[in-house]
Design an enzyme around this catalytic site. Structure first.
Site, PDB file in Angstrom:
ATOM      1  N   GLY A 116     -30.540 -13.113 -82.712  1.00 21.67           N
ATOM      2  CA  GLY A 116     -29.912 -13.215 -84.146  1.00 21.67           C
ATOM      3  C   GLY A 116     -31.063 -14.387 -84.504  1.00 21.67           C
ATOM      4  CB  CYS A 117     -34.155 -16.198 -83.829  1.00 19.86           C
ATOM      5  SG  CYS A 117     -32.858 -17.661 -83.123  1.00 19.86           S
ATOM      6  CD  GLN A 118     -36.241 -14.348 -90.845  1.00 21.95           C
ATOM      7  OE1 GLN A 118     -36.636 -15.522 -90.864  1.00 21.95           O
ATOM      8  NE2 GLN A 118     -36.282 -13.343 -92.014  1.00 21.95           N
TER       9      GLN A 118
END
Ligand SMILES: Cc1ncc(COP(=O)(O)O)c(C=O)c1O
Lengths: 414, 153
Positions: B64-66
């Site tokens: 869920g992190c870029q």
């Protein structure tokens, strides 16, 4: 048939940018520098007006009701199709199928043509620089039919290995699907030659024109491709509308993909017969205002001499390449001579996501990441890039602002 | 030379040990332009010791992190406190992760679960400046840390 509009307006990027409302704003206290055109382009006032006009005065379902509004809506909607026909120089409006965009156009070919014509052991050739939208639909149809996928390798300089392509072609090759211009590198592929060789081998061709169609004038008869896919939203039109160009002789033997609504000729519970082209592939109420908006975008583009636009974009790219040489530690991905105006790069020690954040704070919009080309990023052994993608409304000042900002960011990291 | 172990990395970290949330709050409140703030965030990221390569695995990976983010933890059996390490390949993400780390590091699992992190973010005026995707990434880290704490409650 609509007569081709003669270009009559002198192209001036400074004047043109005034006609794109979204470009004229501040972001984070800085004038917006929009360099994410490969993701989606901004829309000229003329497109917004055309869509608004449709909803205000002509809104009705198309091809159906026996009333004036429906007549007007149908006429505008079908006129938009004619505009696409002449923009792409397709032989007939029957060859212009409305889709939601490039992705849906490719899926349509994969599921309709591919699923009915491919069998176990047949080969589909794609390239190593494809967008996921031109990979995954073929993987699905390969799973469904037992066909195999072969990949044309990408060389160090970001161009396709054409010798390897020739080697891959054989009597097993049934379909060749290649991107016209890469969204991750900018490389313009020699699609005319790719198509010629594929046809010699007896294979059907699909060109992913999502990027190329915003930068190049495409003539599908000159290319001699069987299918060409594009997205309206990357060509200064609205989202939700795209086009599949298909050679009529192929479209007419392809089974419908989705069913219901306008694509039907007659339905009983025993049998259903389907409408003629192009409606056979347009199930349900189409994206009417978007098609009309896209038609308006093509009218807008038709005002200009395309050579002027290409020359301007060339200048932007040249300047970007020149300024990139002053950045220590930068690596520009893809240095093909033949590129659309797009610069994809990595800078040593600074992650693309940091660039994205820090450019945004300076009012500069870019895209960072893998650009939906994970196999290509794997080959380049990078997690992603920072991509500045230009449109004709960008200026040399935009390019210079980008590089000033990059230098500033580099200072923050020392 | 032997490879540094995870324990060595824990030993090197000062964030949330000698550097406290109050220190960070005080510094950030002094910085008024974006450039200084981001330079400070980058600097905080640089203060993190990193992680052994062997720990950069799926088990520790935050989805869920870029960009790529990993969190590892260690419970001190004597004090019952949870110690954390984070790493990322992107500097700003790493700096933001460092702030999250400072808020949680060396606390007991109960204290971790009781901490109102949204209030911390608000006070730092942090989330407002982050894009929705970036904000979601931070929240994914917080969720992971809270679920680690729950294991010990
Ligand atoms: C080369 C290429 N192919 C396909 C697509 C998919 O286009 P769309 O999302 O409009 O369907 C894109 C868009 O990013 C692209 O750049």
């Amino acid at each position: 048939m609509t007569a081709a509009v003669q270009p009559q307006r002198v192209f001036d990027p400074y004047e043109v940018r005034q006609e794109f409302p979204a470009l004229n704003q501040e972001v984070n206290g800085k004038p917006l520098v929009y360099l994410d055109n490969a993701a989606t382009s901004q829309k000229p006032e003329a497109v917004l007006q055309a869509m608004m006009h449709y909803y205000r005065f002509d809104n009705a379902n198309v091809h159906r009701a026996a009333h004036t509004l429906s007549d007007r809506a149908t006429r505008s909607f079908e006129q938009a199709r004619l505009k696409v026909r002449s923009w792409l120089n397709a032989a007939s409006p029957n060859e212009i199928i409305w889709t939601r965009g490039t992705t849906e156009a490719i899926n349509l070919v994969a599921q309709s043509y591919g699923r009915s014509h491919l069998k176990a052991g047949d080969e589909i050739i794609i390239s190593g620089m494809e967008h996921h939208s031109n990979i995954v639909p073929w993987q699905l149809v390969a799973q469904q039919t037992g066909a195999l996928i072969k990949v044309i390798p990408v060389r160090e300089n970001g161009t396709l290995d054409m010798d390897a392509y020739r080697q891959l072609l054989s009597e097993r090759t049934k379909l060749v699907a290649v991107v016209h211009a890469s969204n991750a590198l900018g490389t313009i592929n020699p699609v005319k030659e790719i198509i010629r060789l594929a046809r010699q081998a007896g294979a059907v061709t699909l060109i992913d024109g999502a990027q190329a169609s915003a930068h190049l004038r495409v003539d599908v008869q000159d290319l001699d491709c069987d299918f060409y896919a594009l997205s309206g939203h990357k060509m200064f039109g609205p989202t939700g509308i795209g086009v599949l160009y298909g050679r009529e002789s192929l479209l007419s033997i392809m089974p419908p993909w989705q069913a219901g609504g306008e694509m039907i000729d007659r339905v009983s519970f025993d049998t259903t017969t389907f409408n003629d082209l192009p409606f056979k592939f347009e199930a349900g109420t189409p994206a009417i205002s978007q098609a009309i908006g896209f038609g308006a975008a093509l009218d807008y583009l038709s005002q200009f001499n395309w050579e002027d636009i290409m020359a301007h974009e060339h200048k932007l790219l040249d300047r970007a390449r020149e300024l990139s040489q002053e950045i220590p530690g930068i690596r520009v991905m893809g240095d093909s001579e033949n590129k659309v105006a797009l610069l994809s790069f990595v800078v040593e020690g600074i992650h693309p996501s940091d660039f994205g954040t820090l450019l945004d704070h300076q009012g500069i919009a870019v895209r960072t990441g893998h650009h939906c080309c994970m196999p290509l990023m794997d080959q380049l052994a990078i997690p992603g890039t920072t991509r500045a993608s230009f449109a004709f409304y960008n200026t040399l000042e935009d390019v210079e602002a980008l590089f000033r900002a990059i230098q500033k960011i580099q200072k923050m990291f020392v | 030379m032997t490879e540094p172990t995870r324990a060595d990395f824990f030993a090197k970290n000062t964030l949330g040990i000698t550097t406290t949330l109050t220190d960070i709050q005080d510094t950030i409140s002094f910085l008024d332009d974006w450039e200084e703030r981001y330079s400070y965030i980058i600097d905080l990221g640089r203060q993190l010791p990193g992680l052994p390569e062997a720990d950069k695995v799926e088990e520790n990976y935050i989805h869920g992190c870029q960009s790529q983010v990993w969190i590892v933890h260690q419970l001190d059996p004597e004090t019952g406190r949870l110690f954390l390490l984070v790493d990322s390949d992107a500097m700003i993400v790493k700096g933001l992760a460092a702030i999250v780390l400072v808020a949680y590091n060396g606390k007991t699992p109960r204290e971790i679960l009781d901490l109102d992190i949204e209030a911390v973010f608000e006070e730092l005026d942090l989330i407002r400046h982050l894009s929705p995707t970036r904000g979601n990434g931070l929240r994914s880290m917080v969720r992971r840390i809270r679920s680690l704490a729950e294991q010990y409650c």
